[in-house]
Write a protein that holds these residues in place. Structure first.
Motif, short mmCIF file in Angstrom:
data_model
loop_
_atom_site.label_atom_id
_atom_site.label_comp_id
_atom_site.label_asym_id
_atom_site.label_seq_id
_atom_site.Cartn_x
_atom_site.Cartn_y
_atom_site.Cartn_z
N ALA A 425 39.97 25.60 42.33
CA ALA A 425 40.78 26.80 42.08
C ALA A 425 39.97 27.88 41.39
N LEU A 426 39.12 27.51 40.43
CA LEU A 426 38.30 28.50 39.73
C LEU A 426 37.23 29.08 40.66
N LEU A 427 36.64 28.25 41.51
CA LEU A 427 35.64 28.77 42.46
C LEU A 427 36.27 29.77 43.42
N SER A 428 37.51 29.54 43.80
CA SER A 428 38.21 30.49 44.66
C SER A 428 38.39 31.83 43.95
N ARG A 429 38.77 31.77 42.69
CA ARG A 429 38.93 33.01 41.92
C ARG A 429 37.60 33.73 41.74
N LEU A 430 36.54 32.96 41.50
CA LEU A 430 35.22 33.57 41.35
C LEU A 430 34.79 34.28 42.64
N THR A 431 35.06 33.65 43.78
CA THR A 431 34.72 34.28 45.06
C THR A 431 35.47 35.59 45.23
N GLU A 432 36.76 35.61 44.84
CA GLU A 432 37.54 36.84 44.93
C GLU A 432 36.97 37.94 44.04
N ARG A 433 36.37 37.55 42.94
CA ARG A 433 35.75 38.51 42.02
C ARG A 433 34.33 38.90 42.43
N GLY A 434 33.82 38.27 43.50
CA GLY A 434 32.45 38.56 43.93
C GLY A 434 31.40 37.77 43.20
N ILE A 435 31.79 36.72 42.48
CA ILE A 435 30.84 35.84 41.79
C ILE A 435 30.46 34.75 42.79
N LEU A 436 29.27 34.86 43.34
CA LEU A 436 28.93 34.01 44.48
C LEU A 436 27.83 33.00 44.19
N THR A 437 27.06 33.19 43.13
CA THR A 437 25.94 32.28 42.85
C THR A 437 26.11 31.61 41.50
N GLN A 438 25.34 30.56 41.29
CA GLN A 438 25.39 29.86 40.00
C GLN A 438 24.96 30.78 38.86
N GLY A 439 23.94 31.58 39.10
CA GLY A 439 23.48 32.48 38.05
C GLY A 439 24.53 33.49 37.65
N GLN A 440 25.28 34.01 38.62
CA GLN A 440 26.35 34.95 38.30
C GLN A 440 27.47 34.28 37.51
#
Length: 458
Positions: A425-440
């Motif tokens: 669920a958190l990875l889905s939210r991160l993708t929506e925010r444009g957070i795509l890599t581990q470093g981000q």
């Protein structure tokens, strides 16, 4: 498969043969003076007997193949079957065998063509594999992608008490086997693993992956290993060394990273103290959860579990009494965490608890994984969720939270699965925010903000 039909057919052929013999005797008596009629009559009787013999031989082969097919489908085969099926791949019996194979999920081994096709090629390759299995001294078996035994040699049948078509999960713990198969697939080469038996004992095995949805080959070498196949006993830490972890750099996309959801319970009065008494893990890659690639262990801490710890996680002294100590289960834990990023709520405390118990067990350099805290990610996405308990996080991100039932190993597995579902669920939210890599993601949790490209911006 020589039942009533066989007896009726053989009786009919016997009657036909007797009639031809009788006719031949009559011809010799009636046409003895007519040489032409005598010769023609005997020739007709001889051809009739040859026809009866031909029908007899064909029917014998047909019924023998029916018996082989029956034994194959019932799992009662007692020998390696290398003989091709009569009639060839286009015969009616071959087509019947192929239909039965499809109904049973593609079982192979009676003939050429579709029935003998599979991860090893056609019928010739399949028969060659059976010959190899029969000649091998070490126990060998082939599993399909669902964990069913496709082929095995007598040594493997004796060692594991299984037969073709049986579920290997009735002999070996699926958790250990699934992790070993995943390591073999990821490394592209056979791996060595210690597999726990459903009954007492452990087996040293070599596992070779046959490819996605194609199963695996298992070998249990009896020579040249610290624990010979079939021997039980405590596992030694020097049995094998973990393979070197692959790179998991900051530029790696979150959607392709191997994660392991980790839940740890300790026996300390305070949450961050005491030895580890339970651990649960579930593997996931990006947003895809692999619930069958999981680990759930209870560990005996020797000393009683304080009531404060039991109230915190529901695991008491009676539940862990008699379980293996931390040093004995550490190889399985190490396999579960191998080459992954550990995720969970308060994951740093969980990793620290493992390090603490490893030090107490005399394990040098436990090679613990990097971690990514789900609580910190949730707080970065929504500051109101800072220090929120698991139930609050579950409600905020729509993750089901099941009631506690920590009987045996259900508790650790259920908790680890919840952590995995929260991570998705958190990875889905991160993708929506444009957070795509581990470093981000790490920059976001550190409060420095994510460096998002314009194309990825919401």
């Amino acid at each position: 498969m020589k039942g009533g039909v066989w007896r009726v057919v053989m009786l009919g052929l016997a009657v036909a043969a007797a009639a031809l013999v009788f006719l031949g005797v009559e011809i010799t008596q009636l046409a003895a003076d007519d040489r032409t009629a005598f010769t023609r009559g005997l020739a007709i009787c001889g051809l009739g007997l040859l026809a009866v013999w031909f029908v007899f031989s064909r029917l014998s082969r047909h019924f023998r193949d029916l018996g082989r097919l029956s034994d194959r489908l019932s799992g009662a085969r007692g020998r390696v079957d290398l003989e091709p099926i009569s009639g060839g791949p286009g015969g009616e019996l071959a087509r019947l065998a192929e239909a039965a194979s499809l109904a049973r999920g593609g079982e192979r081994g009676l003939g050429d063509g579709p029935l003998g096709a599979g991860p090893f090629g056609g019928g010739r390759a399949d028969r060659a594999l059976r010959a190899v299995l029969a000649l091998a001294n070490d126990p060998l078996l082939v599993l399909d992608e669902l964990g069913r035994v496709e082929q095995l040699n007598p040594a493997a049948a004796r060692l594991l008490a299984v037969e073709e078509g049986a579920d290997i999960g009735k002999s070996l713990f699926r958790d250990d086997l699934a992790r070993a198969m995943e390591r073999a697939r990821g490394g592209g080469a056979p791996v060595t693993a210690v597999l726990r038996r459903i009954e007492d004992g452990e087996l040293s095995a070599r596992i070779a992956d046959l490819g996605l949805s194609a199963g695996a080959i298992l070998s249990f070498p009896a020579r040249g290993m610290a624990h010979a196949a079939g021997l039980s006993g405590k596992r030694t830490l020097s049995l094998r060394a973990a393979q070197a972890a692959g790179p998991l750099g900051d530029e790696e996309p979150l959607a392709a990273l191997p994660f392991v959801a980790l839940w740890v319970a300790t026996a300390g009065v305070e949450p961050d103290s005491g030895p580890v008494i339970a651990i649960g893990t579930v593997r996931l890659v990006g947003s895809r959860i692999f619930p069958t690639v999981s680990l759930a262990l209870l560990i005996d801490p020797i000393d009683p579990v304080p009531p404060e710890a039991t109230a915190r996680h529901g695991i008491g002294t009676a539940m862990v009494a008699g379980e293996r100590p931390f040093a004995a289960v550490w190889p399985a834990i190490q396999d579960a965490l191998h080459n992954c990023i550990a995720v969970g709520i308060g994951i740093d405390s969980s990793v620290a608890a493992l390090a603490r118990s490893a030090a107490q067990a005399g394990i040098a350099d436990p090679a613990l994984p990097p971690s990514l805290d789900l609580g910190a990610l949730a707080a970065a996405l929504d500051p109101d969720l800072a220090d929120a308990p698991p139930d609050r996080l579950a409600e905020a991100f729509g993750v089901p939270r099941h009631p506690r039932n920590a009987s045996q190993e259900e508790g650790p597995q259920r908790e680890a699965l919840f952590q995995a579902e929260l991570a998705v669920a958190l990875l889905s939210r991160l993708t929506e925010r444009g957070i795509l890599t581990q470093g981000q993601a790490r920059a976001l949790t550190a409060g420095a903000g994510a460096q998002v490209s314009p194309q990825a911006s919401p």
